[in-house]
Scaffold this motif. Structure first.
Motif, PDB file in Angstrom:
ATOM      1  N   GLN A 153       5.692  -6.605  -0.751  1.00 58.67           N
ATOM      2  CA  GLN A 153       6.128  -7.258  -1.989  1.00 58.67           C
ATOM      3  C   GLN A 153       7.640  -7.244  -2.192  1.00 58.67           C
ATOM      4  OE1 GLN A 153       3.947  -8.959  -4.004  1.00 58.67           O
ATOM      5  NE2 GLN A 153       2.547  -8.478  -2.337  1.00 58.67           N
ATOM      6  N   SER A 154       8.348  -6.342  -1.544  1.00 49.09           N
ATOM      7  CA  SER A 154       9.795  -6.212  -1.770  1.00 49.09           C
ATOM      8  C   SER A 154      10.573  -7.251  -0.975  1.00 49.09           C
ATOM      9  CB  SER A 154      10.258  -4.807  -1.408  1.00 49.09           C
ATOM     10  OG  SER A 154      10.048  -4.568  -0.028  1.00 49.09           O
ATOM     11  N   LYS A 155      11.780  -7.522  -1.488  1.00 48.02           N
ATOM     12  CA  LYS A 155      12.677  -8.470  -0.813  1.00 48.02           C
ATOM     13  C   LYS A 155      14.113  -7.979  -0.942  1.00 48.02           C
ATOM     14  CE  LYS A 155      13.148 -11.584  -4.789  1.00 48.02           C
ATOM     15  NZ  LYS A 155      13.464 -10.493  -5.630  1.00 48.02           N
ATOM     16  N   VAL A 191      16.112  -8.801  -9.587  1.00 49.31           N
ATOM     17  CA  VAL A 191      15.528  -7.866  -8.623  1.00 49.31           C
ATOM     18  C   VAL A 191      14.301  -7.190  -9.216  1.00 49.31           C
ATOM     19  CG1 VAL A 191      17.784  -7.415  -7.615  1.00 49.31           C
ATOM     20  CG2 VAL A 191      16.910  -5.890  -9.378  1.00 49.31           C
ATOM     21  N   LYS A 192      13.527  -6.562  -8.348  1.00 54.77           N
ATOM     22  CA  LYS A 192      12.399  -5.749  -8.794  1.00 54.77           C
ATOM     23  C   LYS A 192      12.666  -4.303  -8.409  1.00 54.77           C
ATOM     24  CE  LYS A 192       8.603  -8.979  -8.895  1.00 54.77           C
ATOM     25  NZ  LYS A 192       7.252  -9.280  -8.449  1.00 54.77           N
ATOM     26  N   VAL A 208       7.650  -1.729 -11.058  1.00 54.41           N
ATOM     27  CA  VAL A 208       6.277  -1.758 -10.568  1.00 54.41           C
ATOM     28  C   VAL A 208       5.973  -0.376 -10.008  1.00 54.41           C
ATOM     29  CG1 VAL A 208       4.664  -2.827  -8.946  1.00 54.41           C
ATOM     30  CG2 VAL A 208       6.503  -4.205  -9.967  1.00 54.41           C
ATOM     31  N   PHE A 209       5.044   0.336 -10.665  1.00 46.45           N
ATOM     32  CA  PHE A 209       4.625   1.661 -10.224  1.00 46.45           C
ATOM     33  C   PHE A 209       3.395   1.487  -9.345  1.00 46.45           C
ATOM     34  CE2 PHE A 209       7.127   2.401 -13.960  1.00 46.45           C
ATOM     35  CZ  PHE A 209       7.782   3.586 -13.719  1.00 46.45           C
ATOM     36  N   VAL A 210       3.495   1.895  -8.082  1.00 46.82           N
ATOM     37  CA  VAL A 210       2.415   1.703  -7.121  1.00 46.82           C
ATOM     38  C   VAL A 210       1.820   3.073  -6.798  1.00 46.82           C
ATOM     39  CG1 VAL A 210       1.773   0.766  -4.875  1.00 46.82           C
ATOM     40  CG2 VAL A 210       3.692  -0.254  -6.145  1.00 46.82           C
ATOM     41  N   SER A 211       0.504   3.194  -7.018  1.00 44.14           N
ATOM     42  CA  SER A 211      -0.146   4.474  -6.737  1.00 44.14           C
ATOM     43  C   SER A 211      -1.566   4.255  -6.238  1.00 44.14           C
ATOM     44  CB  SER A 211      -0.159   5.362  -7.983  1.00 44.14           C
ATOM     45  OG  SER A 211      -1.018   4.826  -8.963  1.00 44.14           O
ATOM     46  N   LYS A 244      15.511  -4.568   5.414  1.00 44.18           N
ATOM     47  CA  LYS A 244      15.162  -5.731   4.587  1.00 44.18           C
ATOM     48  C   LYS A 244      16.210  -5.981   3.507  1.00 44.18           C
ATOM     49  CE  LYS A 244      11.052  -6.686   3.067  1.00 44.18           C
ATOM     50  NZ  LYS A 244       9.705  -6.688   2.464  1.00 44.18           N
ATOM     51  N   GLY A 245      17.148  -5.030   3.328  1.00 44.92           N
ATOM     52  CA  GLY A 245      18.162  -5.179   2.290  1.00 44.92           C
ATOM     53  C   GLY A 245      17.727  -4.612   0.947  1.00 44.92           C
TER      54      GLY A 245
END
Length: 153
Positions: free
Chosen positions: A67-69, A6-7, A33-36, A88-89
């Motif tokens: 990007q997520s799953k 997983v991410k 993954v840090f998204v800013s 999306k789970g």
């Protein structure tokens, strides 16, 4: 650093538990993954990723959404993002340790809508309470529980 399957995505602009996320992820040999927004400078340790998105209000949310799953995890305080990720789970957790669930997300969105409506009419609404060490502790407990479950421990 090898990853779990997983991410972990972090809506990082105003996340008060970045250090805790890094520490807990390292215990599980898990990256994040840090998204800013490009408006926020950020350094992450080796084995972690920082993604800068434009300063559009929803740019970080859109990146995480795209990007997520199923099976991934996201840390965000954004109820709207949580409401889109849950179907999306994706496991979604707030920095205060609140685990978002499909059963209660609509009630949270309704409360947010009513507060916004009141503010547009010129009324005052209560803001979020101050972030506490108890919030930090609950977050650490819940995030550890989620990663433990994903690691099969």
């Amino acid at each position: 650093m090898s990853e779990l399957i997983v991410k972990v995505f972090v809506d990082a602009d105003s996340c008060p538990v970045k250090k805790e996320i890094v520490s807990i992820c390292q215990k599980f040999n898990q990256s994040a993954v840090f998204v800013s927004s490009i408006a926020h400078e950020m350094n992450v340790p080796d084995g972690f990723t920082h993604v800068s998105v434009d300063s559009d209000k929803e740019a970080a949310d859109m990146y995480i959404l795209n990007q997520s799953k199923r099976g991934d995890c996201c840390v965000t305080q954004d109820h709207a993002l949580a409401s889109i990720l849950l179907p999306k789970g994706v496991d979604v957790l707030s920095p205060r340790g609140y685990v978002y669930r499909e059963e209660n997300i609509m009630q949270m969105l309704d409360a947010r809508y009513l507060s916004q409506k009141e503010r547009r009419k010129g009324g005052k609404t209560k803001g979020p309470r101050a972030f506490t060490e108890e919030d930090r502790s609950l977050f650490c407990h819940q995030f550890t529980r989620i990663l433990s479950k994903k690691a099969g421990k």
